[in-house]
Design a protein around this motif. Structure first.
Motif, PDB file in Angstrom:
ATOM      1  N   PRO A  63       0.812  -1.221   0.000  1.00 53.39           N
ATOM      2  CA  PRO A  63       0.000   0.000   0.000  1.00 53.39           C
ATOM      3  C   PRO A  63       0.843   1.268   0.000  1.00 53.39           C
ATOM      4  CG  PRO A  63      -0.811  -1.571   1.632  1.00 53.39           C
ATOM      5  CD  PRO A  63       0.509  -2.082   1.161  1.00 53.39           C
ATOM      6  N   VAL A  64       1.987   1.233   0.682  1.00 55.09           N
ATOM      7  CA  VAL A  64       2.825   2.425   0.791  1.00 55.09           C
ATOM      8  C   VAL A  64       3.591   2.678  -0.509  1.00 55.09           C
ATOM      9  CG1 VAL A  64       4.724   3.499   2.054  1.00 55.09           C
ATOM     10  CG2 VAL A  64       3.034   2.129   3.278  1.00 55.09           C
ATOM     11  N   THR A  65       4.211   1.644  -1.045  1.00 56.16           N
ATOM     12  CA  THR A  65       4.960   1.834  -2.293  1.00 56.16           C
ATOM     13  C   THR A  65       4.024   2.225  -3.433  1.00 56.16           C
ATOM     14  OG1 THR A  65       4.819  -0.550  -2.790  1.00 56.16           O
ATOM     15  CG2 THR A  65       6.785   0.232  -1.638  1.00 56.16           C
ATOM     16  N   PHE A  66       2.803   1.693  -3.406  1.00 56.89           N
ATOM     17  CA  PHE A  66       1.858   2.028  -4.474  1.00 56.89           C
ATOM     18  C   PHE A  66       1.407   3.482  -4.376  1.00 56.89           C
ATOM     19  CE2 PHE A  66      -2.239   1.884  -6.754  1.00 56.89           C
ATOM     20  CZ  PHE A  66      -1.776   1.373  -7.955  1.00 56.89           C
ATOM     21  N   THR A  67       1.493   4.085  -3.187  1.00 47.22           N
ATOM     22  CA  THR A  67       1.157   5.497  -3.044  1.00 47.22           C
ATOM     23  C   THR A  67       2.102   6.348  -3.879  1.00 47.22           C
ATOM     24  OG1 THR A  67       0.310   5.160  -0.806  1.00 47.22           O
ATOM     25  CG2 THR A  67       0.887   7.408  -1.424  1.00 47.22           C
ATOM     26  N   LEU A  68       3.396   6.075  -3.768  1.00 46.51           N
ATOM     27  CA  LEU A  68       4.385   6.807  -4.557  1.00 46.51           C
ATOM     28  C   LEU A  68       4.219   6.510  -6.042  1.00 46.51           C
ATOM     29  CD1 LEU A  68       6.779   8.704  -3.770  1.00 46.51           C
ATOM     30  CD2 LEU A  68       8.277   6.789  -4.248  1.00 46.51           C
ATOM     31  N   ILE A  69       4.003   5.253  -6.365  1.00 47.06           N
ATOM     32  CA  ILE A  69       3.804   4.878  -7.763  1.00 47.06           C
ATOM     33  C   ILE A  69       2.542   5.541  -8.310  1.00 47.06           C
ATOM     34  CG2 ILE A  69       3.270   2.936  -9.298  1.00 47.06           C
ATOM     35  CD1 ILE A  69       5.084   1.210  -7.513  1.00 47.06           C
ATOM     36  N   SER A  70       1.513   5.682  -7.463  1.00 46.24           N
ATOM     37  CA  SER A  70       0.257   6.300  -7.890  1.00 46.24           C
ATOM     38  C   SER A  70       0.446   7.750  -8.298  1.00 46.24           C
ATOM     39  CB  SER A  70      -0.781   6.216  -6.774  1.00 46.24           C
ATOM     40  OG  SER A  70      -1.165   4.884  -6.545  1.00 46.24           O
ATOM     41  N   PHE A 107       9.670  14.717 -11.147  1.00 43.41           N
ATOM     42  CA  PHE A 107      10.884  14.566 -10.340  1.00 43.41           C
ATOM     43  C   PHE A 107      10.773  15.353  -9.032  1.00 43.41           C
ATOM     44  CE2 PHE A 107      15.211  15.720  -9.094  1.00 43.41           C
ATOM     45  CZ  PHE A 107      15.828  14.477  -9.092  1.00 43.41           C
ATOM     46  N   LEU A 108      10.233  16.565  -9.109  1.00 45.41           N
ATOM     47  CA  LEU A 108      10.100  17.412  -7.925  1.00 45.41           C
ATOM     48  C   LEU A 108       9.110  16.829  -6.923  1.00 45.41           C
ATOM     49  CD1 LEU A 108      10.662  20.096  -6.441  1.00 45.41           C
ATOM     50  CD2 LEU A 108       8.799  21.105  -7.796  1.00 45.41           C
ATOM     51  N   LEU A 109       7.923  16.455  -7.379  1.00 45.13           N
ATOM     52  CA  LEU A 109       6.879  15.993  -6.474  1.00 45.13           C
ATOM     53  C   LEU A 109       7.199  14.625  -5.867  1.00 45.13           C
ATOM     54  CD1 LEU A 109       3.582  17.061  -8.301  1.00 45.13           C
ATOM     55  CD2 LEU A 109       4.790  18.212  -6.444  1.00 45.13           C
ATOM     56  N   VAL A 110       7.723  13.716  -6.682  1.00 46.56           N
ATOM     57  CA  VAL A 110       8.055  12.388  -6.170  1.00 46.56           C
ATOM     58  C   VAL A 110       9.193  12.476  -5.163  1.00 46.56           C
ATOM     59  CG1 VAL A 110       8.970  10.119  -6.787  1.00 46.56           C
ATOM     60  CG2 VAL A 110       7.188  11.153  -8.171  1.00 46.56           C
ATOM     61  N   ALA A 148      15.026   4.594  -4.389  1.00 51.58           N
ATOM     62  CA  ALA A 148      14.757   4.040  -5.720  1.00 51.58           C
ATOM     63  C   ALA A 148      13.543   4.699  -6.361  1.00 51.58           C
ATOM     64  CB  ALA A 148      14.534   2.527  -5.614  1.00 51.58           C
ATOM     65  N   GLY A 149      12.554   5.075  -5.543  1.00 55.33           N
ATOM     66  CA  GLY A 149      11.330   5.659  -6.076  1.00 55.33           C
ATOM     67  C   GLY A 149      11.554   6.920  -6.882  1.00 55.33           C
ATOM     68  N   VAL A 150      12.597   7.677  -6.541  1.00 57.61           N
ATOM     69  CA  VAL A 150      12.906   8.895  -7.294  1.00 57.61           C
ATOM     70  C   VAL A 150      13.331   8.543  -8.718  1.00 57.61           C
ATOM     71  CG1 VAL A 150      14.369  10.953  -7.379  1.00 57.61           C
ATOM     72  CG2 VAL A 150      13.539  10.093  -5.177  1.00 57.61           C
ATOM     73  N   PHE A 151      14.067   7.436  -8.870  1.00 58.16           N
ATOM     74  CA  PHE A 151      14.497   7.006 -10.205  1.00 58.16           C
ATOM     75  C   PHE A 151      13.328   6.504 -11.052  1.00 58.16           C
ATOM     76  CE2 PHE A 151      18.574   6.344  -7.861  1.00 58.16           C
ATOM     77  CZ  PHE A 151      19.341   7.221  -8.595  1.00 58.16           C
ATOM     78  N   LEU A 152      12.236   6.145 -10.406  1.00 55.18           N
ATOM     79  CA  LEU A 152      11.075   5.630 -11.136  1.00 55.18           C
ATOM     80  C   LEU A 152      10.272   6.740 -11.789  1.00 55.18           C
ATOM     81  CD1 LEU A 152       9.232   3.220 -11.850  1.00 55.18           C
ATOM     82  CD2 LEU A 152       8.086   3.576  -9.654  1.00 55.18           C
ATOM     83  N   ALA A 254      -6.129  12.588 -10.898  1.00 52.37           N
ATOM     84  CA  ALA A 254      -5.794  11.213 -11.288  1.00 52.37           C
ATOM     85  C   ALA A 254      -4.865  10.574 -10.264  1.00 52.37           C
ATOM     86  CB  ALA A 254      -5.150  11.195 -12.672  1.00 52.37           C
ATOM     87  N   ALA A 255      -3.881  11.349  -9.782  1.00 50.85           N
ATOM     88  CA  ALA A 255      -2.990  10.832  -8.747  1.00 50.85           C
ATOM     89  C   ALA A 255      -3.766  10.571  -7.465  1.00 50.85           C
ATOM     90  CB  ALA A 255      -1.863  11.832  -8.487  1.00 50.85           C
ATOM     91  N   GLY A 256      -4.665  11.500  -7.137  1.00 47.94           N
ATOM     92  CA  GLY A 256      -5.499  11.309  -5.949  1.00 47.94           C
ATOM     93  C   GLY A 256      -6.337  10.052  -6.055  1.00 47.94           C
ATOM     94  N   ALA A 257      -6.905   9.833  -7.244  1.00 45.71           N
ATOM     95  CA  ALA A 257      -7.713   8.633  -7.453  1.00 45.71           C
ATOM     96  C   ALA A 257      -6.870   7.378  -7.300  1.00 45.71           C
ATOM     97  CB  ALA A 257      -8.356   8.675  -8.842  1.00 45.71           C
ATOM     98  N   ASN A 258      -5.641   7.404  -7.839  1.00 40.85           N
ATOM     99  CA  ASN A 258      -4.761   6.248  -7.717  1.00 40.85           C
ATOM    100  C   ASN A 258      -4.286   6.050  -6.285  1.00 40.85           C
ATOM    101  OD1 ASN A 258      -3.916   4.808 -10.396  1.00 40.85           O
ATOM    102  ND2 ASN A 258      -4.117   6.958 -10.929  1.00 40.85           N
TER     103      ASN A 258
END
Length: 461
Positions: A63-70, A107-110, A148-152, A254-258
């Motif tokens: 759930p946490v990693t998917f928040t960043l991916i979302s 890049f800034l927001l993530v 790693a999430g920043v590189f994604l 869209a990010a909020g929905a994800n």
């Protein structure tokens, strides 16, 4: 180099036959995502060899990693919808500027969100129900994963720029290559080999970081130098503000929905955690298997929106309607076949992903109930992405709220109270049925309204 020549090499989303166009765009996405998610299952498999505690720990991270991916997904949706509409209207110069702004913004927001997550690991995972012994493994994994999430961020949004132009093959190659790198490094870093020390669950996170870093470098080279789809410079502040507003107008809802999905999944994970580590491990494996089972739906959710956005920008509402209805019929039939396959293979799949008998029995139960709702879930996912493609992000956000917090979480919780885990699994299918009906009728109404508006404009024009 002529950008018009490059564009003509892509599928003609405005004039080619709908079925063949969507197939041409979707098949490469399916192949790339199959490889990526298969490698993701390989990742889960290697972690499962470390033990139930480690498998439960990585299940808590979903759930946490998917928040960043979302957030990346949402920004990608905003990017794709904006760029595709400009391309459909013949304004390719603006498309390049908006692509550059979207990369900078992501890049800034993530980076900001990853920093906040890094500093709040313990309280967040305690809230999700993780035990102190599981937190040890979670810290090892998440300290690396947030970096790693920043590189994604850049590869995900960069792939959206490519898809907006009709190129789905290259994003598939990027995804598959990243998954392959991750799968190769997983056993080496988790268990060690020769001079390489055994890093356990932390090794899985490092493998992910390396794979995403390679993808980040390649996508920047491709967009800036080889394809020229974005500008070879940073935007000025005024340019960045202008492009960010347009992308965020769609991207934030869209990010909020994800992000609602991992929040809801976090609530459900906490409910599942009351049944023990075996149940949490089952839930984690089930979520990974769901991604594989819904691979065609997920691929369509990336190929259908550029088709809809370009035709919407060109005023071809007849093609928008026909493309949407074709996809709705297809996913229902396809996912019914997937359900039957998973039901038949559930004993074998359970044995592969679980050594303990109780975990295997729960995985089999999951696979015999939950996939029945995957076709309905496909209707919801594709309708949501279609709302964004039509530049109706608030409708997409409201649909996600309706699905998760009016239907899915409350009905699943009620099912768990009445019939424990089997009741929770079955209740999820019912929730998908109710949401799919609402989604389909809602989007049909939007199509009718847009067609009437277009006809009125033609008469007055």
């Amino acid at each position: 180099m002529s950008y018009a020549v490059q564009a003509s090499a892509k599928p003609d989303l405005l004039n080619s036959p709908i079925a063949s166009t969507l197939r041409q765009m979707t098949v490469p996405m399916i192949l790339g995502m199959v490889m990526l998610m298969t490698f993701g299952l390989v990742d889960t498999f290697f972690v499962s060899l470390l033990g139930t505690e480690e498998l439960a720990a990585i299940s808590f991270t979903f759930p946490v990693t998917f928040t960043l991916i979302s957030l990346n997904i949402g920004l990608g949706i905003g990017t794709s919808a904006t760029i595709a509409r400009y391309l459909g209207a013949g304004q390719s110069h603006l498309a390049r500027e908006f692509g550059t702004g979207a990369l900078m913004l992501s890049f800034l927001l993530v980076g900001l969100l990853a920093t906040a997550g890094f500093l709040t690991i313990d309280p967040v995972f305690r809230m999700l129900g993780a035990t102190e012994s599981q937190l040890v493994h979670i810290r090892d994994y998440m300290h690396i994963w947030y970096v790693a999430g920043v590189f994604l961020a850049l590869p995900m949004v960069g792939n959206s720029v490519l898809r907006a132009a009709g190129d789905t093959k290259t994003p598939s190659i990027v995804m598959a290559a990243g998954g392959l790198i991750n799968a190769i490094l997983d056993p080496l870093l988790i268990f060690g080999l020769g001079p390489i020390p055994a890093l356990g669950i932390q090794g899985a996170a490092i493998a992910t970081m390396v794979a995403w870093a390679v993808g980040c470098g390649y996508i920047l080279y491709l967009l800036v130098i080889k394809r020229g789809l974005v500008l070879p410079r940073l935007l000025t502040f005024s340019e960045f503000r202008m492009t960010s507003r347009a992308v965020l107008k769609i991207g934030l809802p869209a990010a909020g929905a994800n992000m609602l999905t991992p929040i809801a999944n976090g609530v459900l994970t906490a409910i599942v955690a009351t049944y023990g580590a075996e149940a949490v491990a089952t839930w984690g494996v089930g979520n990974r298997l769901e991604s594989i089972a819904c691979i065609v739906v997920l691929a369509l959710s990336m190929s259908l929106p550029p088709f809809i956005s370009q035709n919407f920008g060109a005023g071809r509402m007849d093609r928008v309607r026909d493309g949407y209805m074709l996809c709705m019929r297809f996913v229902m039939l396809w996912q019914l076949g997937i359900f039957l396959l998973l039901w038949l293979c559930s004993p074998l799949i359970a044995m592969v992903f679980a050594e303990e008998k109780q975990v295997a029995e729960l995985i089999q139960l999951f696979l015999m109930i939950v996939p029945l709702g995957y076709g309905l879930q496909g209707i919801i996912i594709l309708t949501n992405s279609s709302f964004n493609a039509m530049h109706k992000p608030m409708s997409a956000l409201l649909l996600s709220l309706l699905r998760l917090f009016v239907f899915f979480v409350p009905i699943s919780y009620l099912g768990s109270l009445l019939y424990h885990l089997p009741g929770m699994f079955a209740a999820g299918v019912l929730a998908n049925l109710l949401t799919a009906a609402c989604a389909f009728l809602w989007f049909r109404k939007l199509l009718d309204e847009e067609c009437q508006l277009q006809q009125a404009q033609e008469v007055t024009g």
